[in-house]
Design a protein around this motif. Structure first.
Motif, PDB file in Angstrom:
ATOM      1  N   ASP A  79       0.818  -1.220   0.000  1.00 39.78           N
ATOM      2  CA  ASP A  79       0.000   0.000   0.000  1.00 39.78           C
ATOM      3  C   ASP A  79       0.848   1.265   0.000  1.00 39.78           C
ATOM      4  N   THR A  81       3.333   2.058   2.304  1.00 36.20           N
ATOM      5  CA  THR A  81       3.837   2.470   3.618  1.00 36.20           C
ATOM      6  C   THR A  81       5.320   2.138   3.747  1.00 36.20           C
ATOM      7  N   TRP A 224      -1.142  -2.494  -6.268  1.00 30.44           N
ATOM      8  CA  TRP A 224       0.006  -2.057  -5.474  1.00 30.44           C
ATOM      9  C   TRP A 224       0.182  -0.547  -5.645  1.00 30.44           C
ATOM     10  N   HIS A 225       0.970   0.047  -4.763  1.00 30.15           N
ATOM     11  CA  HIS A 225       1.065   1.504  -4.722  1.00 30.15           C
ATOM     12  C   HIS A 225       1.645   2.080  -6.011  1.00 30.15           C
TER      13      HIS A 225
END
Length: 353
Positions: A79, A81, A224-225
């Motif tokens: 994500d 982070t 996904w990011h």
């Protein structure tokens, strides 16, 4: 001492070794089984120790002309982070210079230009070695720089050690835009990496349990990011490179065969210690091998015993170090690829920033 040597393999380790031997006064011939050198555009990380070795080989300036520094990179969750920094700042503080990234074609060009300055080192393409005795006849030394499936290694050290798959598929490519973030994203059983490579472009690499098509790979990283999905969408799948990750197993008991006839043999690079790419040290270890081997030979007394002593000194300097790096890279691969992500991520958060 000086002599006559044949280097089998014209990858990073083979070309660097040829340069080092020629600088030491040896007569050198390079044989390469491919009809043209591999020029795919993956990026190599070049650690400061390998940069120093390239300086000693006379090609450090050519490296830096096209390389970019690698700084400010993180390990992230899917994500986005951040959970840890890659230790690039510590490397730079300790060495006084940053880790560099350079595309494979530029590094090859730098090494080829370094070899060309001598004007008398034949590079013979399309030369597959099937009879090592014939290659070694009349030589003072043969260098096996012919990769994980080394014919030189098999002929002189046997076939006990060879390529072993780790059960993971790797993909690499270069996208024609600059990512706003760099580093690695670790998911469950898969990960994705982003690094700079040159202005306006981003080097990427991914590992998954078994994707066989571009669509499957995109599916593994959908959600996904940013910019991971955009990176994959922006890269022409025709330029992607897919390969089964392998390493050399078991570890060799020696990188050298100093008593071999008709000429002694030394191994460098993947022929000696092919490793998974997780630490990004494959090119560096090959360069360090070339530097150590040619320094040992340059300092050796003349004659066959001098060569044998230099090869043993090279083996003492490089084997344990290179094999520790290979072991650490395999261990990191298992850690990164685990499906027990909660425990892994908690451990990563404890790393120093």
């Amino acid at each position: 001492m000086t002599g006559t040597a044949t280097v089998v393999g014209a990858g990073i380790g083979g070309l660097a070794t040829a340069i080092g031997l020629r600088r030491a006064g040896w007569n050198v011939t390079v044989l390469e089984r491919r009809t043209e050198l591999e020029r795919y555009g993956a990026a190599f990380g070049v650690h400061p120790t390998a940069q120093s070795a390239l300086d000693r080989l006379g090609v450090g300036d050519a490296l830096r002309e096209h390389a970019v520094p690698y700084r400010d990179a993180h390990i992230r969750t899917p994500d986005g982070t951040p959970i840890a920094r890659l230790p690039l700042e510590r490397i730079e503080r300790k060495a006084g210079r940053p880790e560099l990234l350079i595309s494979r074609p530029y590094l090859l060009d730098a090494l080829l230009a370094g070899l060309d300055t001598f004007g008398d080192v034949p590079l013979k393409l399309g030369e597959r070695v099937t009879d090592l005795d014939a290659v070694a006849a009349g030589q003072d030394l043969v260098i096996g720089a012919d990769g994980i499936r080394s014919a030189v290694r098999t002929a002189r050290l046997g076939d006990r050690s060879g390529p072993r798959e780790v059960g993971t598929v790797a993909w690499i490519g270069i996208a024609d835009f600059e990512s706003p973030v760099h580093g690695e994203t670790w998911g469950s059983g898969r990960f994705f990496g982003l690094t700079p490579v040159e202005p306006g472009r981003t080097n990427w690499y991914a590992t998954v349990p078994g994707a066989t098509t571009a669509a499957e790979l995109r599916g593994f990283f959908a959600g996904w990011h940013d910019p991971i999905p955009r990176i994959l969408d922006a890269t022409d799948p025709a330029t992607w490179i897919r390969y089964e990750m392998r390493h050399l197993h078991p570890a060799l008991p020696s990188f050298v065969a100093p008593e071999a006839r008709p000429a002694p043999v030394a191994l460098v690079g993947d022929a000696a210690h092919a490793m998974t790419p997780n630490l990004g040290q494959g090119a560096c270890t090959a360069i360090l091998d070339a530097d150590a081997l040619t320094r040992a030979l340059a300092a050796a007394p003349p004659g066959r015993e001098g060569v044998a002593g230099a090869l043993r000194a090279y083996d003492r300097e490089r084997r344990r170090s290179a094999q520790r790096t290979a072991f650490a890279s395999r261990t990191l691969h298992r850690f990164m690829s685990t499906e027990r992500t909660r425990l892994r991520n908690a451990a990563v958060r404890l790393l120093p920033g």
